[in-house]
Design a protein around this motif. Structure first.
Motif, PDB file in Angstrom:
ATOM      1  N   PRO A  39     -29.098   5.526  -5.902  1.00 44.55           N
ATOM      2  CA  PRO A  39     -29.029   6.549  -7.177  1.00 44.55           C
ATOM      3  C   PRO A  39     -28.835   5.904  -8.412  1.00 44.55           C
ATOM      4  CG  PRO A  39     -28.015   7.477  -5.208  1.00 44.55           C
ATOM      5  CD  PRO A  39     -28.116   5.924  -4.879  1.00 44.55           C
ATOM      6  N   GLN A  40     -28.065   4.785  -8.369  1.00 42.01           N
ATOM      7  CA  GLN A  40     -27.659   4.031  -9.410  1.00 42.01           C
ATOM      8  C   GLN A  40     -28.832   3.440  -9.780  1.00 42.01           C
ATOM      9  OE1 GLN A  40     -24.166   1.717  -8.006  1.00 42.01           O
ATOM     10  NE2 GLN A  40     -22.904   3.267  -9.061  1.00 42.01           N
ATOM     11  N   TYR A  41     -29.680   2.742  -9.134  1.00 42.29           N
ATOM     12  CA  TYR A  41     -30.694   1.909  -9.346  1.00 42.29           C
ATOM     13  C   TYR A  41     -31.647   2.828 -10.123  1.00 42.29           C
ATOM     14  CZ  TYR A  41     -35.633   0.315  -8.399  1.00 42.29           C
ATOM     15  OH  TYR A  41     -36.783   0.052  -8.548  1.00 42.29           O
ATOM     16  N   THR A  42     -32.059   4.005  -9.299  1.00 45.08           N
ATOM     17  CA  THR A  42     -32.841   4.985  -9.757  1.00 45.08           C
ATOM     18  C   THR A  42     -32.633   5.483 -11.317  1.00 45.08           C
ATOM     19  OG1 THR A  42     -33.341   5.552  -7.606  1.00 45.08           O
ATOM     20  CG2 THR A  42     -34.031   7.104  -9.362  1.00 45.08           C
ATOM     21  N   ALA A  43     -31.381   5.508 -11.638  1.00 42.00           N
ATOM     22  CA  ALA A  43     -30.953   6.046 -12.893  1.00 42.00           C
ATOM     23  C   ALA A  43     -31.129   4.657 -13.864  1.00 42.00           C
ATOM     24  CB  ALA A  43     -29.277   6.342 -12.806  1.00 42.00           C
ATOM     25  N   LEU A  44     -31.031   3.580 -13.793  1.00 42.16           N
ATOM     26  CA  LEU A  44     -31.007   2.410 -14.225  1.00 42.16           C
ATOM     27  C   LEU A  44     -32.559   2.254 -14.681  1.00 42.16           C
ATOM     28  CD1 LEU A  44     -28.617  -0.064 -12.784  1.00 42.16           C
ATOM     29  CD2 LEU A  44     -28.097   0.999 -14.948  1.00 42.16           C
ATOM     30  N   LEU A  45     -33.305   2.215 -13.611  1.00 42.05           N
ATOM     31  CA  LEU A  45     -34.847   2.195 -13.730  1.00 42.05           C
ATOM     32  C   LEU A  45     -35.331   3.371 -14.856  1.00 42.05           C
ATOM     33  CD1 LEU A  45     -37.282   0.768 -12.600  1.00 42.05           C
ATOM     34  CD2 LEU A  45     -37.510   2.635 -11.028  1.00 42.05           C
ATOM     35  N   VAL A  82     -24.176   0.843 -18.263  1.00 39.71           N
ATOM     36  CA  VAL A  82     -24.619   1.775 -19.488  1.00 39.71           C
ATOM     37  C   VAL A  82     -23.482   1.933 -20.628  1.00 39.71           C
ATOM     38  CG1 VAL A  82     -26.326   2.911 -17.775  1.00 39.71           C
ATOM     39  CG2 VAL A  82     -23.811   3.794 -18.137  1.00 39.71           C
ATOM     40  N   GLN A  83     -24.023   2.286 -21.608  1.00 38.38           N
ATOM     41  CA  GLN A  83     -23.328   2.863 -22.851  1.00 38.38           C
ATOM     42  C   GLN A  83     -23.729   4.272 -23.099  1.00 38.38           C
ATOM     43  OE1 GLN A  83     -23.534   0.050 -25.960  1.00 38.38           O
ATOM     44  NE2 GLN A  83     -25.666   0.949 -26.482  1.00 38.38           N
ATOM     45  N   ARG A  84     -22.667   5.209 -23.270  1.00 39.71           N
ATOM     46  CA  ARG A  84     -22.978   6.442 -23.711  1.00 39.71           C
ATOM     47  C   ARG A  84     -22.317   6.877 -25.068  1.00 39.71           C
ATOM     48  NH1 ARG A  84     -21.827  10.407 -19.056  1.00 39.71           N
ATOM     49  NH2 ARG A  84     -23.671  11.509 -19.956  1.00 39.71           N
ATOM     50  N   ARG A 103     -29.417  -4.056 -17.634  1.00 37.06           N
ATOM     51  CA  ARG A 103     -30.842  -4.290 -17.471  1.00 37.06           C
ATOM     52  C   ARG A 103     -30.790  -5.543 -16.495  1.00 37.06           C
ATOM     53  NH1 ARG A 103     -35.155  -3.021 -19.845  1.00 37.06           N
ATOM     54  NH2 ARG A 103     -34.050  -1.934 -21.591  1.00 37.06           N
ATOM     55  N   THR A 104     -30.005  -6.534 -16.520  1.00 37.24           N
ATOM     56  CA  THR A 104     -30.060  -7.352 -15.477  1.00 37.24           C
ATOM     57  C   THR A 104     -30.048  -6.968 -13.924  1.00 37.24           C
ATOM     58  OG1 THR A 104     -29.100  -9.097 -17.053  1.00 37.24           O
ATOM     59  CG2 THR A 104     -29.081  -9.646 -14.622  1.00 37.24           C
ATOM     60  N   ALA A 105     -29.156  -5.936 -13.902  1.00 39.42           N
ATOM     61  CA  ALA A 105     -28.866  -5.419 -12.609  1.00 39.42           C
ATOM     62  C   ALA A 105     -29.912  -4.466 -12.188  1.00 39.42           C
ATOM     63  CB  ALA A 105     -27.650  -4.377 -12.579  1.00 39.42           C
ATOM     64  N   MET A 106     -30.570  -3.799 -13.185  1.00 37.73           N
ATOM     65  CA  MET A 106     -31.841  -3.056 -12.814  1.00 37.73           C
ATOM     66  C   MET A 106     -32.866  -4.105 -12.525  1.00 37.73           C
ATOM     67  SD  MET A 106     -35.123  -2.049 -13.933  1.00 37.73           S
ATOM     68  CE  MET A 106     -35.099  -2.574 -15.645  1.00 37.73           C
TER      69      MET A 106
END
Length: 147
Positions: A39-45, A82-84, A103-106
Motif C-alpha cells: 500500500p505504501q508503494y502504491t501511494a508513492l507510485l 512524503v511531505q504534506r 522518490r528513491t524508495a518508490m
C-alpha cells in the motif's frame, strides 16, 4: 446439511482471491528492499504521477478508504518519504508530495514490482493477456452491479 449450489473449486471468487494473494505476496517481497509495504508503494507510485494530490484523491486511486490512506501517509511522512503542506487556496486540504527519499524508495520498490508484473505477463501469450484483462474487467463489472 444442504449441499452448496456451487462446489468450492468451481467458485470463480476463490480463484480470484488466490491469484490476488499470490500477487500481493510477490509484490510484498519485491517492495522489501525499499522497506515499504505494497500500500505504501502504491501511494508513492501515484504521488510520483500526481504530485500535490489530496489524501482523498490518492485513496480513490489506490482503492482504499480515506482513513486507511491517512494512516499510510502518516507512516510515510514519519519516515520522511512524503511531505504534506496546506493547499494555498483551501487551507483544510493537504497537498502531498514525494521527498527525494520518497522518490528513491518508490523507484527501488517499482523496479521490483515491474519484475513481478513482467513475470506475470510472461506466463501468457499476448492474446491470452488481452483476454484475461477483458475477462477480469467483466468480473469487476458484474460484481459492481451487485453492490
Amino acid at each position: 446439511m444442504a449441499m452448496a449450489a456451487v462446489a468450492p473449486e468451481e467458485r470463480i471468487g476463490a480463484h480470484l482471491k488466490r491469484a490476488e494473494q499470490a500477487l500481493l505476496a510477490a509484490k510484498s517481497a519485491a517492495c522489501k528492499p525499499a522497506a515499504v509495504t505494497v500500500p505504501q508503494y502504491t501511494a508513492l507510485l501515484w504521488l510520483a504521477e500526481k504530485p500535490g494530490i489530496s489524501a482523498a484523491g490518492l485513496a480513490r486511486l489506490c482503492g482504499v478508504t480515506p482513513p486507511t490512506m491517512n494512516t499510510v501517509l502518516k507512516n510515510l511522512q514519519e519516515r520522511g518519504l512524503v511531505q504534506r503542506t496546506p493547499h494555498e487556496l483551501h487551507g483544510n486540504v493537504l497537498e502531498t508530495r514525494l521527498t527525494d527519499a520518497g522518490r528513491t524508495a518508490m523507484e527501488l520498490a517499482d523496479s521490483g514490482a515491474v519484475r513481478v508484473e513482467r513475470a506475470l505477463a510472461a506466463a501468457f501469450t499476448g492474446e491470452e493477456r488481452e483476454l484475461l484483462i477483458r475477462l477480469l474487467g467483466r468480473c469487476a463489472a458484474a460484481l459492481d452491479v451487485q453492490r
